[in-house]
Design an enzyme around this catalytic site. Structure first.
Site, mmCIF file in Angstrom:
data_model
loop_
_atom_site.group_PDB
_atom_site.id
_atom_site.type_symbol
_atom_site.label_atom_id
_atom_site.label_comp_id
_atom_site.label_asym_id
_atom_site.label_seq_id
_atom_site.Cartn_x
_atom_site.Cartn_y
_atom_site.Cartn_z
ATOM 1 N N SER A 1 0.828 -1.208 0.000
ATOM 2 C CA SER A 1 0.000 0.000 0.000
ATOM 3 C C SER A 1 0.864 1.260 0.000
ATOM 4 O O SER A 1 2.065 1.215 0.294
ATOM 5 C CB SER A 1 -0.876 -0.006 1.244
ATOM 6 O OG SER A 1 -0.045 -0.057 2.388
ATOM 7 N N GLU B 1 6.548 -0.596 -5.369
ATOM 8 C CA GLU B 1 5.422 -0.997 -6.236
ATOM 9 C C GLU B 1 4.172 -0.868 -5.380
ATOM 10 O O GLU B 1 3.902 -1.724 -4.532
ATOM 11 C CB GLU B 1 5.598 -2.453 -6.686
ATOM 12 C CG GLU B 1 6.824 -2.712 -7.538
ATOM 13 C CD GLU B 1 6.640 -2.300 -8.978
ATOM 14 O OE1 GLU B 1 5.530 -1.884 -9.359
ATOM 15 O OE2 GLU B 1 7.618 -2.384 -9.731
ATOM 16 N N LEU B 2 3.415 0.203 -5.581
ATOM 17 C CA LEU B 2 2.326 0.502 -4.649
ATOM 18 C C LEU B 2 0.947 0.335 -5.299
ATOM 19 O O LEU B 2 0.810 -0.373 -6.275
ATOM 20 C CB LEU B 2 2.553 1.890 -4.059
ATOM 21 C CG LEU B 2 3.974 2.088 -3.480
ATOM 22 C CD1 LEU B 2 4.173 3.497 -2.961
ATOM 23 C CD2 LEU B 2 4.299 1.051 -2.420
ATOM 24 N N CYS C 1 -3.321 -4.981 -7.769
ATOM 25 C CA CYS C 1 -2.882 -3.574 -7.841
ATOM 26 C C CYS C 1 -3.281 -2.947 -9.166
ATOM 27 O O CYS C 1 -3.761 -1.821 -9.220
ATOM 28 C CB CYS C 1 -1.381 -3.479 -7.643
ATOM 29 S SG CYS C 1 -0.455 -4.565 -8.730
HETATM 30 P P1 NAP Z 1 0.153 -3.559 2.881
HETATM 31 O O1 NAP Z 1 -0.750 -3.580 4.042
HETATM 32 O O2 NAP Z 1 0.915 -2.343 2.602
HETATM 33 O O3 NAP Z 1 1.143 -4.802 3.079
HETATM 34 C C1 NAP Z 1 2.176 -5.107 2.154
HETATM 35 C C2 NAP Z 1 3.377 -5.602 2.922
HETATM 36 O O4 NAP Z 1 3.917 -4.490 3.653
HETATM 37 C C3 NAP Z 1 3.046 -6.665 3.978
HETATM 38 O O5 NAP Z 1 4.146 -7.535 4.077
HETATM 39 C C4 NAP Z 1 2.881 -5.839 5.240
HETATM 40 O O6 NAP Z 1 3.084 -6.571 6.412
HETATM 41 C C5 NAP Z 1 3.970 -4.819 5.041
HETATM 42 N N1 NAP Z 1 3.796 -3.575 5.761
HETATM 43 C C6 NAP Z 1 2.696 -2.794 5.822
HETATM 44 N N2 NAP Z 1 2.957 -1.675 6.535
HETATM 45 C C7 NAP Z 1 4.252 -1.761 6.924
HETATM 46 C C8 NAP Z 1 5.115 -0.941 7.699
HETATM 47 N N3 NAP Z 1 4.697 0.211 8.200
HETATM 48 N N4 NAP Z 1 6.373 -1.357 7.918
HETATM 49 C C9 NAP Z 1 6.809 -2.526 7.396
HETATM 50 N N5 NAP Z 1 6.051 -3.352 6.655
HETATM 51 C C10 NAP Z 1 4.790 -2.968 6.425
HETATM 52 O O7 NAP Z 1 -0.605 -3.918 1.558
HETATM 53 P P2 NAP Z 1 -1.586 -5.114 1.322
HETATM 54 O O8 NAP Z 1 -2.916 -4.726 1.828
HETATM 55 O O9 NAP Z 1 -1.021 -6.389 1.814
HETATM 56 O O10 NAP Z 1 -1.549 -5.214 -0.260
HETATM 57 C C11 NAP Z 1 -2.386 -4.484 -1.027
HETATM 58 C C12 NAP Z 1 -1.722 -3.241 -1.577
HETATM 59 O O11 NAP Z 1 -0.570 -3.596 -2.325
HETATM 60 C C13 NAP Z 1 -2.644 -2.534 -2.533
HETATM 61 O O12 NAP Z 1 -2.546 -1.150 -2.382
HETATM 62 C C14 NAP Z 1 -2.101 -2.977 -3.885
HETATM 63 O O13 NAP Z 1 -2.470 -2.118 -4.927
HETATM 64 C C15 NAP Z 1 -0.642 -3.019 -3.621
HETATM 65 N N6 NAP Z 1 0.065 -3.871 -4.594
HETATM 66 C C16 NAP Z 1 0.876 -3.277 -5.518
HETATM 67 C C17 NAP Z 1 1.517 -4.039 -6.491
HETATM 68 C C18 NAP Z 1 2.403 -3.404 -7.522
HETATM 69 O O14 NAP Z 1 3.170 -4.107 -8.159
HETATM 70 N N7 NAP Z 1 2.341 -2.092 -7.733
HETATM 71 C C19 NAP Z 1 1.331 -5.428 -6.499
HETATM 72 C C20 NAP Z 1 0.506 -6.002 -5.554
HETATM 73 C C21 NAP Z 1 -0.116 -5.220 -4.596
HETATM 74 P P3 NAP Z 1 1.856 -7.101 7.272
HETATM 75 O O15 NAP Z 1 1.061 -7.999 6.390
HETATM 76 O O16 NAP Z 1 2.511 -7.831 8.397
HETATM 77 O O17 NAP Z 1 1.070 -5.905 7.708
#
Ligand code: NAP
Length: 460
Positions: free
Chosen positions: A207, A228-229, A262
């Site tokens: 995210s 990659e967000l 994403c």
């Molecule tokens: P997320 O909550 O940001 O989690 C992604 C990863 O980051 C997880 O391993 C999470 O760990 C970790 N994380 C979150 N906050 C963190 C912090 N403050 N410090 C360290 N690690 C942290 O995202 P999600 O809900 O799993 O995935 C969905 C998002 O990813 C969507 O916005 C989507 O669009 C994006 N995405 C982007 C791409 C791309 O290539 N652009 C591909 C796939 C997904 P925890 O699970 O332990 O919280």
């Protein structure tokens, strides 16, 4: 406990895993560093034996890997198998092409001769999301390990069994201990990893909030990073689109992985003259989806990845409606066990509605009617995100012109946003920076070193 496997099909806890201790942390980081000192000196051919083997094993055990994924995050089994096969192809692709991508590049200085070398930089820290539990790991492991780096990876809290399965895959393929290391760590421990002097680069997929936090930490440490967000990709339908071709892709683009992608089509921007026809066919197709067990091949609508994801999405829809949007269909939880949501369409989303700028990470389509092509482009660009997008038209030259005017990292004509091992993937604006996959993906974490030979007269 950060790491817990719940089955989103029935909400039941399968297994929990403790975060690693300080001693384990030290052991894992030091193994990754020690491994790097040897791995960096291996040849591409030696690295390729292991990475290609991992790809081969993934293919051979596709069903086993897919079932773990379906059980932990609810991806429908057919999609899960396809993701495993895709991940296998990514590993094979880098095993085959890394040496060519990183070959020295000759330069042409006026005096003497020069070239650029690409050399590994050290241990890279990856932070990865649950929505593509193996593909995301393959996307970093393939290029960065072939480049001669080693990896420590924090996977998402809800897919610990996928995280362990992928680590074991590399070991089964003959990887030395420390080449690819899974870390069960909290967000706080992640910051410690970014600060650790042994870490030389950080790549995150997730995210915007996670990206901002980890990128800031990397910046403070002057460490290179790629992000990659999220995205809110436009699906632009022009008046000459072939709706018979477009509608199935609109459904697929929004509903693949239960909408948790994403680069999913999230904003449907349709030119007025075909808007009614598009909307009625799109709605009918979404209404035909039937919720069921994601392990059942016949199921057409799976659960969201977790109860928390479902609750958040339902609230987002309620908020959008409270601020003036119209809910054309869906918007509610499906009455059955597990985290299922009705396919939904929101319309009348005005720019002052927070939903206008939000990412809806699930089966919720935002529909916009516009008067013409110029208005479609303007609306597509009125977004904080810039990941991908698609244009639907019978006139490919026109599609290319429109694609050039949309501010994103990727555009697709008469096809949905998707990735292939050989094509770079990534975005701009709040969708992040850097690219994964293709030739560009392997260039992110290497030292581009200039080497010059020039026999000039000694000064003085
Ligand atoms: P997320 O909550 O940001 O989690 C992604 C990863 O980051 C997880 O391993 C999470 O760990 C970790 N994380 C979150 N906050 C963190 C912090 N403050 N410090 C360290 N690690 C942290 O995202 P999600 O809900 O799993 O995935 C969905 C998002 O990813 C969507 O916005 C989507 O669009 C994006 N995405 C982007 C791409 C791309 O290539 N652009 C591909 C796939 C997904 P925890 O699970 O332990 O919280």
């Amino acid at each position: 406990m950060t790491y817990q496997s719940f089955n989103p099909f029935d909400g039941k806890l399968i297994k929990g895993f403790s975060d690693i201790s300080a001693t384990e942390y030290e052991q894992k980081l030091s193994q990754a560093q020690t491994c790097f000192e040897t791995w960096r000196h291996t040849t591409y051919a030696e690295r390729a034996v292991i990475i290609a083997k991992a790809g081969k094993l993934l293919h051979e055990r596709a069903d086993e890997f897919a079932r773990i994924m379906t059980m932990e995050m609810g991806k429908r089994i057919g999609e899960a198998r396809a993701e495993v096969e895709f991940s296998s192809r990514i590993l094979a692709y880098y095993a085959k092409n890394a040496e060519r991508f990183l070959a020295p590049v000759r330069l042409d200085p006026v005096v003497g001769e020069a070239h650029m070398e690409s050399s590994p930089i050290g241990v890279i820290f990856g932070v990865e999301p649950w929505n593509f539990p193996y593909y995301q790991l393959a996307r970093v492991a393939g290029p960065h390990l072939m480049a001669g780096n080693t990896l420590v990876v924090k996977h998402a809290g809800i897919v610990p069994q996928c995280a362990l399965a992928f680590e074991k895959l590399l070991l089964d393929a003959g990887a030395p201990v420390g080449l690819y290391t899974n870390l069960f760590i909290s967000h706080e421990q992640s910051e410690q990893v970014v600060d650790d002097p042994r870490i030389k680069g950080v790549c995150l997929t997730g995210s915007v909030a996670a990206g901002q936090s980890i990128a800031a930490r990397a910046g403070k440490n002057l460490k290179i990073s790629s992000m990659e967000l999220g995205g809110s990709d436009a699906f632009i339908v022009l008046e000459d689109a072939d709706l018979e071709h477009t509608i199935p892709w609109a459904v697929w683009g929004r509903m693949y992985n239960t909408g948790q992608t994403c680069c999913a089509a999230k904003r449907f921007i349709v030119v007025d003259s075909v808007a009614d026809a598009f909307l009625s066919k799109f709605q009918a197709a979404l209404e035909a989806l039937v919720a069921g067990d994601p392990m059942d091949e016949k199921t057409t609508l799976g659960p969201l990845s977790s109860e928390a994801a479902l609750v958040q999405l339902l609230k987002q829809v309620d908020d959008a409606v409270a601020k003036g949007a119209t809910l054309l269909m869906g918007g509610k939880r499906i009455s059955r066990p597990g985290s299922y949501m009705q396919p939904s369409i929101l319309t009348d989303i005005k720019p002052d509605n927070p939903a206008f700028r939000d990412e809806f990470f699930g089966p919720v389509a935002m529909f916009f009617r516009v008067k013409d092509e110029a208005a479609a482009i303007a609306l597509a660009n009125d977004s904080d995100f810039g990941l991908g997008g698609s244009v639907w038209t019978k006139d490919v030259a026109r599609g290319k012109r429109v694609a050039s005017k949309v501010d994103t990292g990727m555009m697709f004509i008469n096809n949905i946003d998707w990735s292939d091992p050989e094509l770079p993937f990534g975005g701009i604006k709040n969708s992040g920076y850097g690219r994964e996959l293709g030739d560009m993906g392997i260039q992110e974490f290497v030292n581009k070193k200039l080497v010059r030979v020039a026999s000039m007269r000694a000064p003085g």
